[in-house]
Scaffold this motif. Sequence first.
Motif, PDB file in Angstrom:
ATOM      1  N   LEU A   1      -2.047  10.145  -2.085  1.00  0.00           N
ATOM      2  CA  LEU A   1      -1.868   8.700  -1.989  1.00  0.00           C
ATOM      3  C   LEU A   1      -2.880   7.995  -2.879  1.00  0.00           C
ATOM      4  O   LEU A   1      -3.981   8.502  -3.083  1.00  0.00           O
ATOM      5  CB  LEU A   1      -2.083   8.231  -0.542  1.00  0.00           C
ATOM      6  CG  LEU A   1      -1.111   8.734   0.536  1.00  0.00           C
ATOM      7  CD1 LEU A   1      -1.607   8.304   1.908  1.00  0.00           C
ATOM      8  CD2 LEU A   1       0.290   8.227   0.302  1.00  0.00           C
ATOM      9  N   CYS A   2      -2.485   6.832  -3.391  1.00  0.00           N
ATOM     10  CA  CYS A   2      -3.453   6.041  -4.135  1.00  0.00           C
ATOM     11  C   CYS A   2      -4.422   5.395  -3.130  1.00  0.00           C
ATOM     12  O   CYS A   2      -4.180   5.425  -1.924  1.00  0.00           O
ATOM     13  CB  CYS A   2      -2.755   4.987  -4.993  1.00  0.00           C
ATOM     14  SG  CYS A   2      -2.000   3.664  -4.047  1.00  0.00           S
ATOM     15  N   VAL A   3      -5.487   4.823  -3.623  1.00  0.00           N
ATOM     16  CA  VAL A   3      -6.525   4.289  -2.730  1.00  0.00           C
ATOM     17  C   VAL A   3      -5.954   3.213  -1.804  1.00  0.00           C
ATOM     18  O   VAL A   3      -6.218   3.198  -0.605  1.00  0.00           O
ATOM     19  CB  VAL A   3      -7.709   3.722  -3.554  1.00  0.00           C
ATOM     20  CG1 VAL A   3      -8.778   3.156  -2.637  1.00  0.00           C
ATOM     21  CG2 VAL A   3      -8.309   4.809  -4.426  1.00  0.00           C
ATOM     22  N   THR A   4      -5.144   2.326  -2.367  1.00  0.00           N
ATOM     23  CA  THR A   4      -4.560   1.230  -1.581  1.00  0.00           C
ATOM     24  C   THR A   4      -3.715   1.767  -0.430  1.00  0.00           C
ATOM     25  O   THR A   4      -3.876   1.350   0.718  1.00  0.00           O
ATOM     26  CB  THR A   4      -3.677   0.341  -2.491  1.00  0.00           C
ATOM     27  OG1 THR A   4      -4.375   0.082  -3.691  1.00  0.00           O
ATOM     28  CG2 THR A   4      -3.329  -0.951  -1.799  1.00  0.00           C
ATOM     29  N   CYS A   5      -2.832   2.719  -0.729  1.00  0.00           N
ATOM     30  CA  CYS A   5      -1.954   3.270   0.303  1.00  0.00           C
ATOM     31  C   CYS A   5      -2.756   4.076   1.318  1.00  0.00           C
ATOM     32  O   CYS A   5      -2.450   4.073   2.509  1.00  0.00           O
ATOM     33  CB  CYS A   5      -0.873   4.134  -0.316  1.00  0.00           C
ATOM     34  SG  CYS A   5       0.312   3.182  -1.274  1.00  0.00           S
ATOM     35  N   LYS A   6      -3.778   4.756   0.850  1.00  0.00           N
ATOM     36  CA  LYS A   6      -4.628   5.533   1.736  1.00  0.00           C
ATOM     37  C   LYS A   6      -5.312   4.615   2.752  1.00  0.00           C
ATOM     38  O   LYS A   6      -5.370   4.915   3.941  1.00  0.00           O
ATOM     39  CB  LYS A   6      -5.675   6.293   0.897  1.00  0.00           C
ATOM     40  CG  LYS A   6      -6.623   7.145   1.698  1.00  0.00           C
ATOM     41  CD  LYS A   6      -5.940   8.406   2.175  1.00  0.00           C
ATOM     42  CE  LYS A   6      -6.876   9.220   3.060  1.00  0.00           C
ATOM     43  NZ  LYS A   6      -6.128  10.177   3.869  1.00  0.00           N
TER      44      LYS A   6
ATOM     45  N   TRP B   1       0.918  11.421  -8.433  1.00  0.00           N
ATOM     46  CA  TRP B   1       1.669  10.204  -8.131  1.00  0.00           C
ATOM     47  C   TRP B   1       1.558   9.919  -6.655  1.00  0.00           C
ATOM     48  O   TRP B   1       1.667  10.817  -5.834  1.00  0.00           O
ATOM     49  CB  TRP B   1       3.136  10.390  -8.526  1.00  0.00           C
ATOM     50  CG  TRP B   1       3.242  10.785  -9.943  1.00  0.00           C
ATOM     51  CD1 TRP B   1       3.341  12.055 -10.426  1.00  0.00           C
ATOM     52  CD2 TRP B   1       3.182   9.929 -11.084  1.00  0.00           C
ATOM     53  NE1 TRP B   1       3.353  12.032 -11.795  1.00  0.00           N
ATOM     54  CE2 TRP B   1       3.259  10.746 -12.223  1.00  0.00           C
ATOM     55  CE3 TRP B   1       3.074   8.538 -11.236  1.00  0.00           C
ATOM     56  CZ2 TRP B   1       3.224  10.218 -13.504  1.00  0.00           C
ATOM     57  CZ3 TRP B   1       3.044   8.028 -12.527  1.00  0.00           C
ATOM     58  CH2 TRP B   1       3.123   8.856 -13.642  1.00  0.00           C
ATOM     59  N   CYS B   2       1.353   8.647  -6.339  1.00  0.00           N
ATOM     60  CA  CYS B   2       1.247   8.264  -4.941  1.00  0.00           C
ATOM     61  C   CYS B   2       2.579   8.511  -4.240  1.00  0.00           C
ATOM     62  O   CYS B   2       3.634   8.106  -4.734  1.00  0.00           O
ATOM     63  CB  CYS B   2       0.847   6.792  -4.841  1.00  0.00           C
ATOM     64  SG  CYS B   2       0.782   6.224  -3.131  1.00  0.00           S
ATOM     65  N   GLU B   3       2.509   9.179  -3.095  1.00  0.00           N
ATOM     66  CA  GLU B   3       3.733   9.501  -2.369  1.00  0.00           C
ATOM     67  C   GLU B   3       4.372   8.273  -1.732  1.00  0.00           C
ATOM     68  O   GLU B   3       5.538   8.294  -1.373  1.00  0.00           O
ATOM     69  CB  GLU B   3       3.433  10.542  -1.271  1.00  0.00           C
ATOM     70  CG  GLU B   3       3.342  11.939  -1.829  1.00  0.00           C
ATOM     71  CD  GLU B   3       3.055  12.968  -0.761  1.00  0.00           C
ATOM     72  OE1 GLU B   3       2.786  12.589   0.394  1.00  0.00           O
ATOM     73  OE2 GLU B   3       3.087  14.164  -1.104  1.00  0.00           O
ATOM     74  N   ARG B   4       3.580   7.229  -1.551  1.00  0.00           N
ATOM     75  CA  ARG B   4       4.110   6.029  -0.914  1.00  0.00           C
ATOM     76  C   ARG B   4       4.656   5.016  -1.904  1.00  0.00           C
ATOM     77  O   ARG B   4       5.774   4.544  -1.760  1.00  0.00           O
ATOM     78  CB  ARG B   4       3.026   5.365  -0.062  1.00  0.00           C
ATOM     79  CG  ARG B   4       3.030   5.844   1.372  1.00  0.00           C
ATOM     80  CD  ARG B   4       1.844   5.275   2.083  1.00  0.00           C
ATOM     81  NE  ARG B   4       2.017   3.836   2.254  1.00  0.00           N
ATOM     82  CZ  ARG B   4       2.109   3.257   3.456  1.00  0.00           C
ATOM     83  NH1 ARG B   4       2.046   3.988   4.521  1.00  0.00           N
ATOM     84  NH2 ARG B   4       2.243   1.967   3.546  1.00  0.00           N
ATOM     85  N   CYS B   5       3.857   4.668  -2.891  1.00  0.00           N
ATOM     86  CA  CYS B   5       4.277   3.580  -3.779  1.00  0.00           C
ATOM     87  C   CYS B   5       4.696   4.094  -5.154  1.00  0.00           C
ATOM     88  O   CYS B   5       5.249   3.344  -5.947  1.00  0.00           O
ATOM     89  CB  CYS B   5       3.168   2.533  -3.913  1.00  0.00           C
ATOM     90  SG  CYS B   5       1.706   3.116  -4.765  1.00  0.00           S
ATOM     91  N   GLY B   6       4.453   5.383  -5.430  1.00  0.00           N
ATOM     92  CA  GLY B   6       4.890   5.941  -6.694  1.00  0.00           C
ATOM     93  C   GLY B   6       4.013   5.602  -7.883  1.00  0.00           C
ATOM     94  O   GLY B   6       4.320   5.982  -9.010  1.00  0.00           O
TER      95      GLY B   6
HETATM   96 ZN   LIG Z   1       0.185   4.059  -3.370  1.00  0.00          ZN
END
Ligand SMILES: [Zn+2]
Length: 139
Positions: A128-133, A107-112
């Motif tokens: 992190l997901c690609v977008t948040c990364k 799970w992305c630590e930023r957006c979940g």
């Molecule tokens: Zn994310």
Amino acid sequence: MAKPADTKTATSRKPAKGTRSAAETEKIRAALAGRRDELQAEYDQTLSEITELQRERLTDSAGDDQADTGTKTFEREQEISLANGILDRISQVERALERLDAGNYGWCERCGNPIPVERLAAFPSATLCVTCKQLEERR
Ligand SMILES: [Zn+2]
């Protein structure tokens, strides 16, 4: 909007975050296990190369001057740090598998949002997901 109805739906609604289908979890597990096997093979390969090179060095070190010895020591250190790097990656994958079993992996630590299986397979330590990364890197 009627408040009582809202609370009722909120409690009965399936949480969007924190659940993955069993099939998807299995896919991640298979990807991680495959990755671990790959890394293990790479590690074994590196170790046997180190052993092989070490044997060569011992057999043809008769005419070595100090520079040769220094180069060989450096090469050996490089190989060992390469092997250790692979070991680190193996333990990252193993930690990922443990977290997957505990249900808090992927799970992305930023957006979940769930991190795509492909990304997890390529980067088992991704948090992190690609977008948040990408957002993170742009800062
Ligand atoms: Zn994310």
